[in-house]
Design a protein around this motif. Structure first.
Motif, mmCIF file in Angstrom:
data_model
loop_
_atom_site.group_PDB
_atom_site.id
_atom_site.type_symbol
_atom_site.label_atom_id
_atom_site.label_comp_id
_atom_site.label_asym_id
_atom_site.label_seq_id
_atom_site.Cartn_x
_atom_site.Cartn_y
_atom_site.Cartn_z
ATOM 1 N N ASP A 1 -47.744 37.602 7.142
ATOM 2 C CA ASP A 1 -46.662 37.198 7.957
ATOM 3 C C ASP A 1 -45.949 36.011 6.813
ATOM 4 O O ASP A 1 -44.559 36.039 6.604
ATOM 5 N N ASP A 2 -46.809 34.869 6.579
ATOM 6 C CA ASP A 2 -46.204 33.823 5.882
ATOM 7 C C ASP A 2 -45.672 34.378 4.391
ATOM 8 O O ASP A 2 -44.602 34.061 4.077
ATOM 9 N N TRP B 1 -42.685 36.320 4.732
ATOM 10 C CA TRP B 1 -41.410 35.211 4.945
ATOM 11 C C TRP B 1 -41.153 34.813 3.640
ATOM 12 O O TRP B 1 -39.816 34.337 3.282
ATOM 13 N N ILE C 1 -39.221 36.936 1.027
ATOM 14 C CA ILE C 1 -37.752 37.158 1.507
ATOM 15 C C ILE C 1 -36.908 35.875 1.560
ATOM 16 O O ILE C 1 -35.808 35.932 1.777
ATOM 17 N N ARG D 1 -33.807 38.049 -2.431
ATOM 18 C CA ARG D 1 -32.683 38.685 -1.399
ATOM 19 C C ARG D 1 -31.711 39.562 -2.069
ATOM 20 O O ARG D 1 -31.324 40.466 -1.549
ATOM 21 N N LEU E 1 -36.872 37.485 12.520
ATOM 22 C CA LEU E 1 -35.845 36.529 12.460
ATOM 23 C C LEU E 1 -34.988 36.756 13.913
ATOM 24 O O LEU E 1 -34.367 35.739 14.547
ATOM 25 N N VAL F 1 -36.067 34.965 16.961
ATOM 26 C CA VAL F 1 -35.674 33.446 17.124
ATOM 27 C C VAL F 1 -34.249 33.432 17.312
ATOM 28 O O VAL F 1 -33.662 32.600 18.101
ATOM 29 N N LEU G 1 -27.764 28.691 23.652
ATOM 30 C CA LEU G 1 -26.171 28.460 23.608
ATOM 31 C C LEU G 1 -25.255 28.884 24.417
ATOM 32 O O LEU G 1 -24.453 28.035 24.834
ATOM 33 N N MET H 1 -26.640 37.032 5.058
ATOM 34 C CA MET H 1 -27.647 36.117 6.099
ATOM 35 C C MET H 1 -28.511 35.445 5.197
ATOM 36 O O MET H 1 -29.307 35.832 4.207
ATOM 37 N N GLU H 2 -28.592 34.052 5.660
ATOM 38 C CA GLU H 2 -29.556 33.204 5.190
ATOM 39 C C GLU H 2 -31.085 33.430 5.625
ATOM 40 O O GLU H 2 -30.986 33.037 6.936
ATOM 41 N N HIS H 3 -32.032 33.829 5.178
ATOM 42 C CA HIS H 3 -33.145 34.173 5.726
ATOM 43 C C HIS H 3 -34.094 32.872 6.054
ATOM 44 O O HIS H 3 -34.781 33.013 6.663
ATOM 45 N N GLY H 4 -33.682 31.978 5.333
ATOM 46 C CA GLY H 4 -34.683 30.495 5.766
ATOM 47 C C GLY H 4 -33.878 29.754 6.752
ATOM 48 O O GLY H 4 -34.392 28.768 7.250
ATOM 49 N N LEU I 1 -31.517 29.648 10.427
ATOM 50 C CA LEU I 1 -30.751 30.439 11.477
ATOM 51 C C LEU I 1 -29.518 29.665 11.828
ATOM 52 O O LEU I 1 -29.438 28.519 12.117
ATOM 53 N N ARG J 1 -25.808 29.404 14.064
ATOM 54 C CA ARG J 1 -24.773 30.136 14.926
ATOM 55 C C ARG J 1 -23.616 29.190 15.183
ATOM 56 O O ARG J 1 -23.627 27.968 15.024
ATOM 57 N N VAL K 1 -33.617 21.232 13.787
ATOM 58 C CA VAL K 1 -32.240 21.818 14.325
ATOM 59 C C VAL K 1 -31.389 20.785 14.377
ATOM 60 O O VAL K 1 -31.281 19.727 14.537
ATOM 61 N N PHE L 1 -38.225 27.604 8.920
ATOM 62 C CA PHE L 1 -39.097 29.103 9.305
ATOM 63 C C PHE L 1 -40.101 29.142 7.938
ATOM 64 O O PHE L 1 -41.071 29.831 7.849
ATOM 65 N N ARG L 2 -39.286 29.289 6.726
ATOM 66 C CA ARG L 2 -39.967 29.549 5.440
ATOM 67 C C ARG L 2 -41.256 28.638 5.317
ATOM 68 O O ARG L 2 -42.380 29.148 4.960
ATOM 69 N N ARG M 1 -43.192 27.174 7.516
ATOM 70 C CA ARG M 1 -43.969 26.946 8.484
ATOM 71 C C ARG M 1 -44.494 28.411 8.490
ATOM 72 O O ARG M 1 -45.641 28.490 9.172
ATOM 73 N N GLY M 2 -43.914 29.409 8.475
ATOM 74 C CA GLY M 2 -44.541 30.767 8.671
ATOM 75 C C GLY M 2 -44.142 31.301 9.791
ATOM 76 O O GLY M 2 -43.784 30.585 10.622
ATOM 77 N N TRP M 3 -44.320 32.861 9.912
ATOM 78 C CA TRP M 3 -43.481 33.355 11.093
ATOM 79 C C TRP M 3 -44.419 33.379 12.310
ATOM 80 O O TRP M 3 -43.819 33.296 13.442
ATOM 81 N N ALA N 1 -42.855 30.587 14.147
ATOM 82 C CA ALA N 1 -41.579 30.826 14.696
ATOM 83 C C ALA N 1 -41.514 31.898 15.883
ATOM 84 O O ALA N 1 -40.727 31.717 16.834
#
Lengths: 110, 148
Positions: free
Chosen positions: A6-7, A10, A13, A19, A85, A88, A96, B1-4, B6, B8, B89, B109-110, B112-114, B117
């Motif tokens: 998984d790491d 991640w 990507i 990307r 993703l 999360v 929010l 989308m920026e995958h590293g 999140l 909003r 955050v 996230f990148r 630390r790994g999934w 997350a």
């Protein structure tokens, strides 16, 4: 799958060039290190290295066709990475919504 | 989308100082996220947030009312929060009409790994759905209405 996989998925990507390569492969259907490097500000050799990373985590698969390997995106594996993703993201959407509701309630009661 | 990261952005019909209070003060944070929150709202303020009896480390990075509030969380107890051992955050607030535009980003996230997350995402499911929150809302509104 293990944590290590998984790491790796991640980090694979997480790189902007990789990307961009996935985007190109998705829009073109398939591509080679040479064809991808024509659209990217990096050398063919660098693209080949990035493709090896993506291949290792299963995000792309290579086919030997002609002189150069032809790569395609594994859409299931890409969807899996994106879904992680999204999990999360959904959590934050819920938080929010509550932040909005609480702040607007306070504002109305001021 | 920026995958590293999140990202909003939402609009809230409340003034920035109100929104700042809701996103930063432990009393309010408890209402939208963990069951417990204990930390000083000041840069470097170290504390913890609790989910059903288990605690997660929480450290304020920046607190600039009513514009910016950021924190790191999930670092190991005894460790100083830093890139690589925690999620970051950031809440950015901007006046928008009579309300506030609230922008939130979470990153790390990148690094630390999934698995981490996913665990973090699961905290959100703990006693935090609308089903849990809505019945509490009228009482909560009365409470804040009674506070100057």
């Amino acid at each position: 799958m293990s944590t290590a996989v998984d790491d790796d998925l991640w980090s694979a990507i997480g790189d902007p060039t990789r990307r961009r390569m996935l985007d190109l492969l998705l829009s073109e259907g398939s591509g080679t290190a040479t064809s991808l490097s024509e659209h990217l500000p990096v050398t063919r050799q660098a693209v080949a290295k990035h493709l090896a990373v993506l291949d290792r985590v299963g995000l792309v698969h290579a086919q030997n066709a002609g002189r150069e390997k032809q790569f395609r995106v594994d859409e299931a594996q890409l969807a899996r990475a994106v879904a992680q993703l999204a999990d999360v993201g959904n959590a934050w959407d819920a938080r929010l919504s509550r932040i909005k509701r609480i702040a607007e309630t306070i504002e109305r009661n001021k | 989308m920026e995958h590293g990261t999140l990202e909003r952005e939402i609009h809230i019909d409340a003034a920035p100082d109100v929104v700042f209070d809701v996103v930063s003060s432990p009393e309010h944070v408890r209402e939208w996220w963990p069951d417990e929150a204990e930390y000083p709202v000041e840069p470097g303020g170290a504390g913890r947030i609790g989910f059903g009896g288990s605690w997660v480390q929480f450290t304020v990075v920046d607190a600039i009312p009513p514009k910016l509030f950021s924190f790191r969380w999930t670092h190991a107890e005894g460790e100083t929060a830093a890139p690589g051992n925690s999620f970051l955050v950031v809440f950015e607030l901007e006046p928008a009409g009579t309300g506030t535009r609230l922008r939130m980003t979470e990153s790390g996230f990148r690094e630390r790994g999934w698995d981490e997350a996913k665990i973090a995402a699961e905290y959100a499911d703990h006693e935090s759905g609308w089903d849990h929150f809505l019945p509490r809302l009228p009482a909560y509104a009365t409470k804040v209405g009674a506070t100057p």
